[in-house]
Motif scaffolding. Structure first.
Motif, mmCIF file in Angstrom:
data_model
loop_
_atom_site.group_PDB
_atom_site.id
_atom_site.type_symbol
_atom_site.label_atom_id
_atom_site.label_comp_id
_atom_site.label_asym_id
_atom_site.label_seq_id
_atom_site.Cartn_x
_atom_site.Cartn_y
_atom_site.Cartn_z
ATOM 1 N N UNK A 78 0.867 -1.176 0.000
ATOM 2 C CA UNK A 78 0.000 0.000 0.000
ATOM 3 C C UNK A 78 0.900 1.221 0.000
ATOM 4 N N UNK A 79 0.551 2.211 -0.841
ATOM 5 C CA UNK A 79 1.340 3.450 -0.858
ATOM 6 C C UNK A 79 1.113 4.161 0.468
ATOM 7 N N UNK A 80 2.214 4.409 1.168
ATOM 8 C CA UNK A 80 2.132 5.123 2.447
ATOM 9 C C UNK A 80 2.101 6.615 2.155
ATOM 10 N N UNK A 81 0.995 7.219 2.519
ATOM 11 C CA UNK A 81 0.768 8.651 2.306
ATOM 12 C C UNK A 81 -0.186 9.126 3.388
ATOM 13 N N UNK A 82 -0.403 10.433 3.518
ATOM 14 C CA UNK A 82 -1.284 10.919 4.588
ATOM 15 C C UNK A 82 -2.671 10.269 4.574
ATOM 16 N N UNK A 83 -3.227 9.987 3.394
ATOM 17 C CA UNK A 83 -4.572 9.404 3.314
ATOM 18 C C UNK A 83 -4.628 7.971 3.846
ATOM 19 N N UNK A 84 -3.525 7.238 3.799
ATOM 20 C CA UNK A 84 -3.526 5.845 4.243
ATOM 21 C C UNK A 84 -2.801 5.643 5.572
ATOM 22 N N UNK A 85 -2.012 6.584 5.981
ATOM 23 C CA UNK A 85 -1.133 6.444 7.149
ATOM 24 C C UNK A 85 -1.839 5.931 8.393
ATOM 25 N N UNK A 86 -2.986 6.507 8.723
ATOM 26 C CA UNK A 86 -3.655 6.149 9.980
ATOM 27 C C UNK A 86 -4.702 5.053 9.823
ATOM 28 N N UNK A 87 -5.108 4.740 8.592
ATOM 29 C CA UNK A 87 -6.182 3.773 8.377
ATOM 30 C C UNK A 87 -5.696 2.366 8.059
ATOM 31 N N UNK A 93 1.853 -7.991 6.587
ATOM 32 C CA UNK A 93 0.864 -8.188 5.532
ATOM 33 C C UNK A 93 0.670 -6.917 4.706
ATOM 34 N N UNK A 94 0.472 -5.785 5.335
ATOM 35 C CA UNK A 94 0.295 -4.508 4.635
ATOM 36 C C UNK A 94 1.624 -3.757 4.656
ATOM 37 N N UNK A 95 2.413 -3.998 3.642
ATOM 38 C CA UNK A 95 3.751 -3.416 3.585
ATOM 39 C C UNK A 95 3.714 -2.064 2.870
ATOM 40 N N UNK A 96 4.370 -1.048 3.434
ATOM 41 C CA UNK A 96 4.359 0.271 2.791
ATOM 42 C C UNK A 96 5.332 0.351 1.616
ATOM 43 N N UNK A 97 4.910 1.073 0.575
ATOM 44 C CA UNK A 97 5.807 1.416 -0.536
ATOM 45 C C UNK A 97 5.620 2.896 -0.831
ATOM 46 N N UNK A 98 6.597 3.479 -1.498
ATOM 47 C CA UNK A 98 6.469 4.889 -1.856
ATOM 48 C C UNK A 98 5.806 5.008 -3.231
ATOM 49 N N UNK A 99 5.399 6.221 -3.554
ATOM 50 C CA UNK A 99 4.660 6.459 -4.796
ATOM 51 C C UNK A 99 5.487 6.135 -6.038
#
Length: 134
Positions: A78-87, A93-99
């Motif tokens: 999942x792209x880690x960004x302000x919209x997804x950061x807290x949700x 399982x849910x690994x962060x990637x950049x845009x």
């Protein structure tokens, strides 16, 4: 059913190895060969005709996916960004990637799909309760 024509163009900048640059050509999925919402009988016919399955003695077909024989639950990003950061529950399982990484992956997937002989699509939803459907 007739095929539908659509495209997806990324809005974000992307570049190799995280560099930010405007794509020379946006990723556009070519849906001219897409077959949408085929019936089970139509899917069966296509699969047998294009040789992507083996028929079993009882009638159903067996799709051979070697060497990829199962799902990979750890390949979820999942792209880690302000919209997804807290949700999003980040972790194994849910690994962060950049845009930029997402855009590179998206370009590769679109290029692969555009080389396919046909693309099969189906309009579906998630959740049985209509008020929660996505």
């Amino acid at each position: 059913m007739p095929s539908k024509r659509a495209s997806h163009k990324p809005k974000a900048k992307r570049g190799p190895k995280g560099s930010a640059r405007q794509p020379s050509r946006p990723a556009t999925l070519n849906l001219r060969k897409a077959l949408a919402n085929l019936s089970p009988a139509e899917i069966y016919e296509h699969a047998v005709r294009n040789g992507s399955v083996q028929l079993t003695a009882a009638g159903p077909f067996n799709a051979v996916t070697t060497p990829h024989t199962g799902r990979s639950p750890l390949d979820k990003y999942v792209v880690r960004e302000p919209a997804t950061e807290k949700d999003v529950k980040w972790g194994k399982v849910n690994q962060p990637i950049d845009e930029a990484t997402f855009e590179r992956m998206h370009q590769k997937v679109v290029a692969y799909l555009n080389k396919r002989q046909a693309l099969y699509t189906r309009d579906v939803f998630a959740c049985a309760e209509p008020s929660y459907r996505m």
